[in-house]
Design a protein around this motif. Structure first.
Motif, PDB file in Angstrom:
ATOM      1  N   LYS A  42       0.835  -1.200   0.000  1.00  0.00           N
ATOM      2  CA  LYS A  42       0.000   0.000   0.000  1.00  0.00           C
ATOM      3  C   LYS A  42       0.867   1.246   0.000  1.00  0.00           C
ATOM      4  CE  LYS A  42      -3.697   2.550   0.447  1.00  0.00           C
ATOM      5  NZ  LYS A  42      -4.226   3.070  -0.770  1.00  0.00           N
ATOM      6  N   VAL A  43       1.917   1.247   0.810  1.00  0.00           N
ATOM      7  CA  VAL A  43       2.839   2.394   0.854  1.00  0.00           C
ATOM      8  C   VAL A  43       3.468   2.596  -0.517  1.00  0.00           C
ATOM      9  CG1 VAL A  43       5.039   3.192   1.806  1.00  0.00           C
ATOM     10  CG2 VAL A  43       3.284   2.264   3.332  1.00  0.00           C
ATOM     11  N   ASN A  44       3.910   1.508  -1.145  1.00  0.00           N
ATOM     12  CA  ASN A  44       4.542   1.616  -2.460  1.00  0.00           C
ATOM     13  C   ASN A  44       3.549   2.057  -3.521  1.00  0.00           C
ATOM     14  OD1 ASN A  44       7.042   0.910  -1.475  1.00  0.00           O
ATOM     15  ND2 ASN A  44       6.781  -1.257  -1.868  1.00  0.00           N
ATOM     16  N   ASP A  45       2.300   1.552  -3.458  1.00  0.00           N
ATOM     17  CA  ASP A  45       1.279   1.987  -4.402  1.00  0.00           C
ATOM     18  C   ASP A  45       0.986   3.472  -4.245  1.00  0.00           C
ATOM     19  OD1 ASP A  45       1.009  -0.512  -5.507  1.00  0.00           O
ATOM     20  OD2 ASP A  45      -0.850  -1.012  -4.459  1.00  0.00           O
ATOM     21  N   ASP A  46       0.864   3.944  -3.003  1.00  0.00           N
ATOM     22  CA  ASP A  46       0.603   5.361  -2.750  1.00  0.00           C
ATOM     23  C   ASP A  46       1.759   6.218  -3.255  1.00  0.00           C
ATOM     24  OD1 ASP A  46      -1.814   4.720  -1.612  1.00  0.00           O
ATOM     25  OD2 ASP A  46      -1.149   5.007   0.462  1.00  0.00           O
ATOM     26  N   ALA A  47       2.988   5.767  -3.018  1.00  0.00           N
ATOM     27  CA  ALA A  47       4.161   6.518  -3.481  1.00  0.00           C
ATOM     28  C   ALA A  47       4.193   6.562  -5.006  1.00  0.00           C
ATOM     29  CB  ALA A  47       5.438   5.890  -2.929  1.00  0.00           C
ATOM     30  N   ALA A  48       3.894   5.443  -5.659  1.00  0.00           N
ATOM     31  CA  ALA A  48       3.881   5.403  -7.123  1.00  0.00           C
ATOM     32  C   ALA A  48       2.781   6.308  -7.678  1.00  0.00           C
ATOM     33  CB  ALA A  48       3.687   3.971  -7.613  1.00  0.00           C
ATOM     34  N   ALA A  49       1.616   6.289  -7.052  1.00  0.00           N
ATOM     35  CA  ALA A  49       0.511   7.142  -7.499  1.00  0.00           C
ATOM     36  C   ALA A  49       0.865   8.616  -7.319  1.00  0.00           C
ATOM     37  CB  ALA A  49      -0.763   6.797  -6.740  1.00  0.00           C
ATOM     38  N   ALA A  50       1.475   8.942  -6.196  1.00  0.00           N
ATOM     39  CA  ALA A  50       1.866  10.337  -5.950  1.00  0.00           C
ATOM     40  C   ALA A  50       2.920  10.776  -6.966  1.00  0.00           C
ATOM     41  CB  ALA A  50       2.407  10.486  -4.527  1.00  0.00           C
ATOM     42  N   ALA A  51       3.872   9.911  -7.267  1.00  0.00           N
ATOM     43  CA  ALA A  51       4.912  10.246  -8.252  1.00  0.00           C
ATOM     44  C   ALA A  51       4.307  10.436  -9.633  1.00  0.00           C
ATOM     45  CB  ALA A  51       5.979   9.156  -8.292  1.00  0.00           C
ATOM     46  N   ALA A  52       3.367   9.578 -10.011  1.00  0.00           N
ATOM     47  CA  ALA A  52       2.712   9.702 -11.313  1.00  0.00           C
ATOM     48  C   ALA A  52       1.913  10.997 -11.402  1.00  0.00           C
ATOM     49  CB  ALA A  52       1.808   8.495 -11.563  1.00  0.00           C
ATOM     50  N   THR A  53       1.237  11.377 -10.326  1.00  0.00           N
ATOM     51  CA  THR A  53       0.470  12.618 -10.303  1.00  0.00           C
ATOM     52  C   THR A  53       1.402  13.814 -10.446  1.00  0.00           C
ATOM     53  OG1 THR A  53      -1.241  11.624  -8.933  1.00  0.00           O
ATOM     54  CG2 THR A  53      -1.110  14.032  -8.927  1.00  0.00           C
ATOM     55  N   THR A  54       2.509  13.803  -9.712  1.00  0.00           N
ATOM     56  CA  THR A  54       3.479  14.898  -9.786  1.00  0.00           C
ATOM     57  C   THR A  54       4.085  14.987 -11.177  1.00  0.00           C
ATOM     58  OG1 THR A  54       3.988  14.657  -7.449  1.00  0.00           O
ATOM     59  CG2 THR A  54       5.613  15.820  -8.792  1.00  0.00           C
ATOM     60  N   ALA A  55       4.505  13.855 -11.732  1.00  0.00           N
ATOM     61  CA  ALA A  55       5.113  13.846 -13.065  1.00  0.00           C
ATOM     62  C   ALA A  55       4.110  14.291 -14.116  1.00  0.00           C
ATOM     63  CB  ALA A  55       5.639  12.455 -13.391  1.00  0.00           C
ATOM     64  N   GLY A  56       2.856  13.826 -14.006  1.00  0.00           N
ATOM     65  CA  GLY A  56       1.835  14.208 -14.967  1.00  0.00           C
ATOM     66  C   GLY A  56       1.539  15.696 -14.942  1.00  0.00           C
ATOM     67  N   ALA A  57       1.590  16.292 -13.764  1.00  0.00           N
ATOM     68  CA  ALA A  57       1.349  17.730 -13.652  1.00  0.00           C
ATOM     69  C   ALA A  57       2.535  18.520 -14.192  1.00  0.00           C
ATOM     70  CB  ALA A  57       1.083  18.105 -12.194  1.00  0.00           C
ATOM     71  N   ALA A  58       3.740  17.988 -14.008  1.00  0.00           N
ATOM     72  CA  ALA A  58       4.941  18.692 -14.451  1.00  0.00           C
ATOM     73  C   ALA A  58       5.119  18.605 -15.959  1.00  0.00           C
ATOM     74  CB  ALA A  58       6.169  18.118 -13.746  1.00  0.00           C
ATOM     75  N   LEU A  59       4.833  17.456 -16.544  1.00  0.00           N
ATOM     76  CA  LEU A  59       5.017  17.260 -17.978  1.00  0.00           C
ATOM     77  C   LEU A  59       3.956  16.293 -18.480  1.00  0.00           C
ATOM     78  CD1 LEU A  59       6.783  18.007 -20.376  1.00  0.00           C
ATOM     79  CD2 LEU A  59       8.194  16.019 -19.859  1.00  0.00           C
ATOM     80  N   PRO A  60       2.838  16.821 -18.961  1.00  0.00           N
ATOM     81  CA  PRO A  60       1.771  15.951 -19.428  1.00  0.00           C
ATOM     82  C   PRO A  60       2.210  15.134 -20.642  1.00  0.00           C
ATOM     83  CG  PRO A  60       1.288  18.259 -19.908  1.00  0.00           C
ATOM     84  CD  PRO A  60       2.541  18.236 -19.099  1.00  0.00           C
ATOM     85  N   LYS A  61       1.480  14.065 -20.923  1.00  0.00           N
ATOM     86  CA  LYS A  61       1.811  13.197 -22.050  1.00  0.00           C
ATOM     87  C   LYS A  61       1.699  13.917 -23.377  1.00  0.00           C
ATOM     88  CE  LYS A  61       0.533   8.877 -19.827  1.00  0.00           C
ATOM     89  NZ  LYS A  61      -0.371   7.731 -19.838  1.00  0.00           N
ATOM     90  N   ALA A  62       0.842  14.910 -23.475  1.00  0.00           N
ATOM     91  CA  ALA A  62       0.677  15.664 -24.713  1.00  0.00           C
ATOM     92  C   ALA A  62       0.505  17.134 -24.365  1.00  0.00           C
ATOM     93  CB  ALA A  62      -0.531  15.161 -25.481  1.00  0.00           C
ATOM     94  N   GLY A  63       1.124  18.001 -25.156  1.00  0.00           N
ATOM     95  CA  GLY A  63       1.004  19.442 -24.932  1.00  0.00           C
ATOM     96  C   GLY A  63       1.816  19.890 -23.736  1.00  0.00           C
ATOM     97  N   GLY A  64       1.560  21.071 -23.257  1.00  0.00           N
ATOM     98  CA  GLY A  64       2.278  21.583 -22.098  1.00  0.00           C
ATOM     99  C   GLY A  64       3.624  22.168 -22.504  1.00  0.00           C
TER     100      GLY A  64
END
Length: 150
Positions: free
Chosen positions: A37-59
């Motif tokens: 659960k800790v690792n899943d939460d950390a992975a989800a938080a990292a994905a959210t941060t990365a997605g906000a910093a550099l979206p898959k398209a545009g930005g």
């Protein structure tokens, strides 16, 4: 009793008390569940941060970019004379053999908001004829190189 190498979970003793096994296994399963659960939460938080910093398209990306590998697409034009258009949608590295006076020009040049790091042109027999360069070409020192014949 021994502990596991990665999470330090207590392992039951083989041949130990039957009553002890249930308690130890339940504790071990709870520990694994918590770690996952800790690792899943950390992975989800990292994905959210990365997605906000550099979206898959545009930005827009800012800051320094270290590129370790660059691949260039090459186009072989064969023999050229007259006007030779280097199509930058096709490649950014070109080879050609000069067979007569030629004007080197460009097509599909990237827009102002797109950066092209450079174009490579390998001319064979370039000094055999007059080679005229597009006005957009900028040379180090302001002078085009002296080309040689093959």
């Amino acid at each position: 009793m021994a502990d596991t190498a990665n999470y330090g979970i207590t392992k039951p003793v083989v041949g130990g008390s039957a009553g002890t096994w249930g308690t130890i296994l339940n504790t071990a399963i709870d520990d694994v569940d918590t770690q996952m659960k800790v690792n899943d939460d950390a992975a989800a938080a990292a994905a959210t941060t990365a997605g906000a910093a550099l979206p898959k398209a545009g930005g827009a990306m800012t800051g320094e970019l270290d590129v370790l590998t660059v691949r260039q697409t090459q186009s072989d034009a064969g023999n050229i004379s007259g006007t030779y258009n280097m199509d930058l949608d096709v490649a950014n590295a070109f080879t050609a053999t000069v067979t007569g006076n030629v004007t080197i020009a460009f097509t599909n040049v990237p827009t102002a908001n797109t950066m092209m790091l450079g174009v490579i042109l390998h001319l064979t027999n370039g000094g055999s004829s007059t080679v005229t360069w597009d006005a957009s070409v900028k040379w180090s020192g302001g002078t085009a190189p002296t080309l040689t014949t093959s």
